[in-house]
Design a protein around this motif. Structure first.
Motif, mmCIF file in Angstrom:
data_model
loop_
_atom_site.group_PDB
_atom_site.id
_atom_site.type_symbol
_atom_site.label_atom_id
_atom_site.label_comp_id
_atom_site.label_asym_id
_atom_site.label_seq_id
_atom_site.Cartn_x
_atom_site.Cartn_y
_atom_site.Cartn_z
ATOM 1 N N SER A 142 6.389 -31.847 -33.220
ATOM 2 C CA SER A 142 5.015 -32.089 -33.426
ATOM 3 C C SER A 142 4.755 -30.912 -34.564
ATOM 4 O O SER A 142 3.976 -30.972 -35.523
ATOM 5 C CB SER A 142 3.997 -32.111 -32.449
ATOM 6 N N LEU B 262 6.309 -31.632 -37.959
ATOM 7 C CA LEU B 262 5.447 -32.415 -38.683
ATOM 8 C C LEU B 262 4.217 -31.589 -39.252
ATOM 9 O O LEU B 262 3.821 -31.924 -40.605
ATOM 10 C CB LEU B 262 5.010 -33.667 -37.891
ATOM 11 N N VAL B 263 3.567 -30.760 -38.433
ATOM 12 C CA VAL B 263 2.566 -29.715 -38.831
ATOM 13 C C VAL B 263 2.946 -29.039 -39.962
ATOM 14 O O VAL B 263 2.410 -28.927 -41.309
ATOM 15 C CB VAL B 263 1.817 -29.209 -38.014
ATOM 16 N N VAL C 170 2.336 -38.071 -43.209
ATOM 17 C CA VAL C 170 2.350 -37.104 -42.166
ATOM 18 C C VAL C 170 1.173 -37.251 -41.354
ATOM 19 O O VAL C 170 1.155 -37.115 -40.141
ATOM 20 C CB VAL C 170 2.264 -35.590 -42.408
ATOM 21 N N LEU D 114 1.659 -38.064 -37.600
ATOM 22 C CA LEU D 114 1.357 -37.189 -36.394
ATOM 23 C C LEU D 114 0.774 -37.545 -35.281
ATOM 24 O O LEU D 114 0.921 -37.176 -34.123
ATOM 25 C CB LEU D 114 0.950 -35.837 -37.297
ATOM 26 N N ARG E 117 1.704 -37.650 -31.528
ATOM 27 C CA ARG E 117 1.033 -36.779 -30.577
ATOM 28 C C ARG E 117 0.524 -37.463 -29.557
ATOM 29 O O ARG E 117 0.514 -37.120 -28.306
ATOM 30 C CB ARG E 117 0.125 -35.832 -31.274
#
Length: 208
Positions: free
Chosen positions: A74, A77-78, A168, A172, A176
């Protein structure tokens, strides 16, 4: 998690792991002319993220031990989303910084995702790995083929590069919300005594 849902999440995440690399090269002439970059500086833009794939990949297991595999992915990806936004800038510094972060975040995510596949569905690891590879290629092909048309449509190479952050934004939340993000358990003394990868002869041979 059902295999079909995991497969969908896998595809969404994997689609993000190549557009940052393949979307830049078709626009390189425009970027070079717009920012007045030298040939060496322009070549660095396409080389830097590929180099970072290898440089940042060893960070993945260390971060996973501290944060957990899912949470580390995660975070990658952020970071990738932020990097793609930074890269869509007419400031050379932000362009290079975003490019570096793109390569680093992809290096981390690309190291962890195949391991998650084998952990979640070991009985279908070969099939899921094939789908993962297909999604990587699809993401690369889409970015390479659509970057110039997007730049023409939006009249901006910056906007064209920024568009890939939308992948993204989709992947994401799906990752998540669908995958548990447990904190890693404390390692035993035996696990802590595991030799580092570079100390293993086979790892050195494969690297060379």
């Amino acid at each position: 998690m059902p295999a079909s849902l995991f497969l969908l999440i896998l595809i969404l995440v994997a689609l993000n792991l190549r557009p940052a690399l393949s979307s830049l090269a078709p626009l390189l002439d425009r970027i070079t002319q717009d920012l007045g970059l030298s040939t060496l500086a322009a070549g660095l833009l396409t080389t830097l993220p590929v180099v970072c794939l290898g440089l940042f990949a060893p960070l993945a297991p260390r971060l996973a031990r501290r944060l957990g595999v899912e949470r580390t992915l995660s975070l990658a990806l952020v970071t990738l989303g932020i990097a793609l936004w930074l890269r869509a800038s007419d400031m050379a510094l932000l362009l290079y910084l975003g490019t570096l972060l793109c390569g680093g975040s992809i290096g981390v995510a690309g190291t962890l995702l195949p391991a998650i596949v084998k952990r979640e569905h070991p009985e279908r690891a070969d099939l899921f790995t094939g789908v993962y590879t297909m999604a990587l290629c699809l993401g690369a092909a889409l970015a390479a083929g659509l970057s110039v048309p997007l730049a023409n449509l939006l009249d901006s190479w910056q906007a064209s590069l920024a568009c890939w952050a939308l992948l993204v934004v989709i992947a994401l939340p799906a990752w998540r919300l669908s995958m548990p993000h447990p904190w890693p358990e404390k390692m035993t003394s035996q696990q802590q005594a595991t030799p580092r990868l570079w100390h293993l002869p086979l790892a050195r041979q494969v690297t060379f």
